[in-house]
Design an enzyme around this catalytic site. Sequence first.
Site, PDB file in Angstrom:
ATOM      1  CB  ALA A  59      -0.941  -0.022   1.201  1.00 17.75           C
TER       2      ALA A  59
ATOM      3  CG  ASP B  94       6.475  -6.549  -1.797  1.00 16.21           C
ATOM      4  OD1 ASP B  94       6.183  -7.731  -1.533  1.00 16.21           O
ATOM      5  OD2 ASP B  94       5.935  -5.577  -1.248  1.00 16.21           O
TER       6      ASP B  94
ATOM      7  CB  CYS C 245      -0.695 -21.602  32.360  1.00 15.13           C
ATOM      8  SG  CYS C 245      -0.447 -19.903  32.892  1.00 15.13           S
TER       9      CYS C 245
END
Length: 998
Positions: free
Chosen positions: A425, A451, A579
Site C-alpha cells: 500500500a 517485494d 497456561c
Amino acid sequence: MTEKGEIDEGFYSRQLYVLGHEAMHRMGTVNVLIAGMRGLGVEIAKNVILSGVKSVTVQDECQAVWTDLSSQFFLKESHLGQNRATCSLQQLSALNPHVRVLAHPGPLDEDLILQFQVLNFSGQDKLSKKLRLNLFNNALKKEVKTLWFICSQLFCDFGEEFEVLDQDGEMPASAMIQSVSKANPGVVFCTDDRKHGFSDGSKVFFSQVQGMTELNSISPVEIKVRDSYSFSIGDTSAFSTYERGGVVTEVKQPCMLTFKPLSEALLDYQLLKMNDYGKISRHKTLHLAFQALHGFVKKEQRLPRPRSQSDADALLAIVGELNTVTQLEQLDEAAVRSLSYTAQGDLAPINAFIGGLAAQEVIKACSRKFTPLQQWLYFDALECLPEDEDHLAECTRYDGQIAVFGSAFQEKLEMQKYFLVGAGAIGCELLKNFALIGLSAGEEGHITVTDMDFIEKSNLNRQFLFRSQDIGKPKSDVAAKAVREMNPRMKITAHQNRLDADSEGVYDYNFFKGLNGVAAALDNVEARVYLDGRCIQHQKPLLEGGTLGCQGHTLAVVPHLTESYGPGTSSSNEAIPLCTLKNFPHRIEHTLQWARDQFEGLFKQTPENVNLFLRDEGFVERTLGLGDAEALETLAGVWSSLKDMGSGGQRPTSWEDCVSWARCKWETLYNNDIRQLLHCFPPEEVTSAGLPFWSGSKRCPHPLTFDPNNNTHMGYVEAAANLYGLIYRIEGTRDWAAIRNILENVQVPSFTPKSSVKIHLTDEEMDEEKEKERDDAGELFELADILSMRMYPTNFEKDDDSNFHMDYIVAASNLRAENYDIPAADRHQSKRIAGRIIPAIATTTAAVAGLMCLELYKLVQGHQKISSYRTTYMYLAIPHIVLSQPCRPQHFEVAGKKYTLWDDFLVEGRRGGQQEMTLRDLFQYIKNKYSLTICGLYYGRAMLYMGQEERLNLSVSDVVKMVTKKDIPPHKKMLELISSFTEDEDCESVPPIRYVLL
C-alpha cells in the site's frame, strides 16, 4: 457494494476492519461530487472511489496542461489539450468495480450540485463562488476543500446538525469483573491482568455476572472511574450478593456536532485545528493569506508569479488590510511571501497528504463514523524550500514542481539512486509520487524496488496500482510497470527478494554505497529494524512510514543528524501465557489463539515433524544415543505432535476415518479435557488462602455435549475432517447430511477423569513438562513401522474462504469460548484476530506517503538543520495530527570522547591495493588514528582476540575464518567488529570498527 447491496469482503477486507459493515452500508448509498481534476482532485477521487461509496462524479471544465503532469497521475502527455475529467474517467473507473464513476466536463451549477449528498471542491476557485456553494452545503452536508501548493487549506462544513455515530472507531472497551460491592454507590473491581480502559461518563452494560444477576438486565449505566482497575455505578445495595464472573462492556454513544457556514467560519479563529505547534502564528497568518489570495486573483485574474517581489508585496498589503479587522498580534510575513512565490506550483506530495485527509472527511460525511474536522486545517512545508533562488524552465511535465523549487533541484531529483523496500500500500503510493516528482528519471538515476509478495484480491482496495487482472503476479513487477506508464522516463528495476540476511549477496556493500537513500514501506517491526541497521551501517538516510487503520506515522532518519528507527519492540501481539491458553482463557483473543495453535499443531507441525522423522530412518537411534540437545528437541516435537494428533498411530484410509477422527477430537477438546480440568479443580475449589479458585480471570468452564444439529458443532467436524484428510490426500465433502450419516456409526471412546493428571497453573510448570516429553520420545520406536508414508502439511491462509482454514478457526474458537462462557466472535472478527490482520484504508496510506516525500525533498537538497525535518503522528479518525522536530541521536562516551550511533571507525583492510592488514596492523591503526588501545575484539558472538598473541600476525579475515570456522561470503565486503579498549573497558557502547575488504 455489489448489485445486491452486499459488501465484497474479499475486496474490502482490510478496510472493513477500519470502518465496519454498518458504516460501509451507509457509504454505499451516497453519491459524491468531486469538483476539480488536477492533482489534488484526482487524489481525493482515487481514495473516495476505493472506499466504496455508491457513485463518484468528477467535474472539471478545463483542459489538461503541462503543469498538471506534475501531480495528476492519470494524465499523460497525449492528454494535453483534452478535458481533464474525461481523460481521467477510464483509470478512475478501473479502481473499484463496485463504484459507478462518471465524468462531467461542464461547469458547476445548482442543478448539478443538488444531485449529490456530499460535495468536495478542490482547486483555484474564487471565494465568492465558495460562499455561493456553501449555501447548498449547509442543506446537504457537503464538504469543501481547497489547496494551494506548498501551503494548503482544508475546510469542512457538515451542516447545522451532524450526528456522529462512532466518534473514534475504536472497539468498545471491556473488562473482566473481579468483584462488585453491595453499596451506594456500588463499586466494580476488574481483574488486574489489564486496565479497564473506561473514562468518566462512559456508559457500560453487564453480562454473565453470577450471583448479582440484576446487573445483567439493567440498562446501560453511567460510571465514575476510581482508578485503572475499578469504577463506581449506581445503588447496588438491594442487589443479590456477587459470586463470580461477568464482563462489563462500553456502550458507544453518538454525538451531535454543529458547523458554521463558511461566511461565519472565516471569522472564527477558534475553528483552526493546529497540527504543528511551532507554527501557530504562521497558520493564523495563512488563514488571512488565503483570503488575500482570492482577492488577488479576483483583481488580477491570475495567480502571483513565481518569485515576483511586486506580487508578493501586493499580497502582503491585502493581508495587512484584512488584519485591520482581525488584529492578529503577529503576522508571519515570510510565510505570506512564500505563498506568493510558490502559488503557481503544484506538488504531488502535498496533494497526496491533503488528498488523504480530505478523502477521509468525505468518508466521515458518508458514513457518520469518526469525528469530522471542525473546521479549518492549515498545513505548510515551507521548510522544504531551497535556500537559494533558481531559474525556471518551461513546458516540461515537472512545471508545477519547478515553479516551487527551480530547475537545478529538478535535475538533482532525476539523478537520485533510491532503494524502495516494499511495493504494498505505502510502496504503491510512494512509487506514484516518485514518478510524478521525477525521482530517478534522469540518465544517471535509478530506483530499485523489492517485494517478495504476490498480488491478492484483498490488496486491490488500497494498493491502487494493481487491478483484478494482476492477481497472482509479483507486486514489484506490476508496480514498476504501472509507474513507468505514469512517467516513461522512470528508471526502475523490480526484485522479488525478502530483505534479510539471506539477500545480503544482492544488497551488499557496493549496492548500498551506490545509493542516495532508502525508503521503507514495510509492514512489520522486525524488517524495519533490520533495514534501519543496514542504513546505519552504510550511512544512508532512511524514509520510514507506517499505518494502522486511521493511524499513521512518518520518520526521516538522517545520518549524524537524527536518531534512527531503533530496536523497536512490537506491541501489537502481546504474548499470552501458555497456561492461560491451555487451561484458563477468559477473552476471545485467548480462544482464537488457542484455535490457531491447534491448527498449526495438527495440520502443519505434525506433518512436518513426521516427514522429518521419515526422511532419516536412523534419526531416532542417533539422537537418543548422542544426546544432542537440538535434535532431542526436534524428536520431542515429533512425539508431542503425534500425541496431540490423537490418531493412536493409525493412518486414515477413507473419508469415514477422517470424520471419525474429527468427532473423537471434538469429544477430547470440548468434553473430556474440560471434565478432567474440573476433576482436578471442581467449581467449589478454594485456594490455600480460602479464596475461590475459580474467580477473577479464572473462569469456571463446563463440558459440551455433541449435538449434530448444532451448526458450530457440525462446522468443527466438517472443517477438521477435511483438513485431516488433506494431510493424507483423502478427498472430503461439505455435505452435512453425508457427514451426519457417518457420525451415526462413530464409536466415541468413553472417558473417565484421572487423579494422576497434573494441571499446569504456570508457564514454568509447562516447561518442565516439555523436558519430560524428551524422555518419552523414545517411544517413537513403537510407531516407526506404522508411520511409513509421507504427510502433507497445510500452511494457514486466512483469505481463501474455500480452504476450511477459517471455518476450523471460527468453530474451534467459539466452541472453546462456549466452554468458558466467553462471548463468541463472528467470522469477520475471528479472521482479524487469528489472521493478525492489520486494518488499512487508502486515505491514511496516501497521507503517509505524501509526508514521506516531503521529507525526501529535504534529503535531496541536503538540509542539515534538524529544524527542517518533521516526524509525524496522525490519527485521521478524530482528526489528530502532530508534526514535531525529530530527536537528535543520543551520545555515549568512550575514553572521554563523545560519539553517537552514526560514528564508526572505518578501516580499509587493503589500503592502496596492498596486502590485507594483520590483526596487529588493525590495532596499530586504531591506536594511531583514535588514540585507543584494543584489548578485546569480537565479530558477532565470536571472540577474535582476548590476548591471543599468536593471532596478531594473521590477517583480519583469516582470524575471522579461523574463529567462526566459516569462509567469509564473497559478497561480504565489510566486516563489523566490536572492540573493547584499555582506556575505557567498562563503557557500555563503542563505535563499531567497519573493516572494508576491497
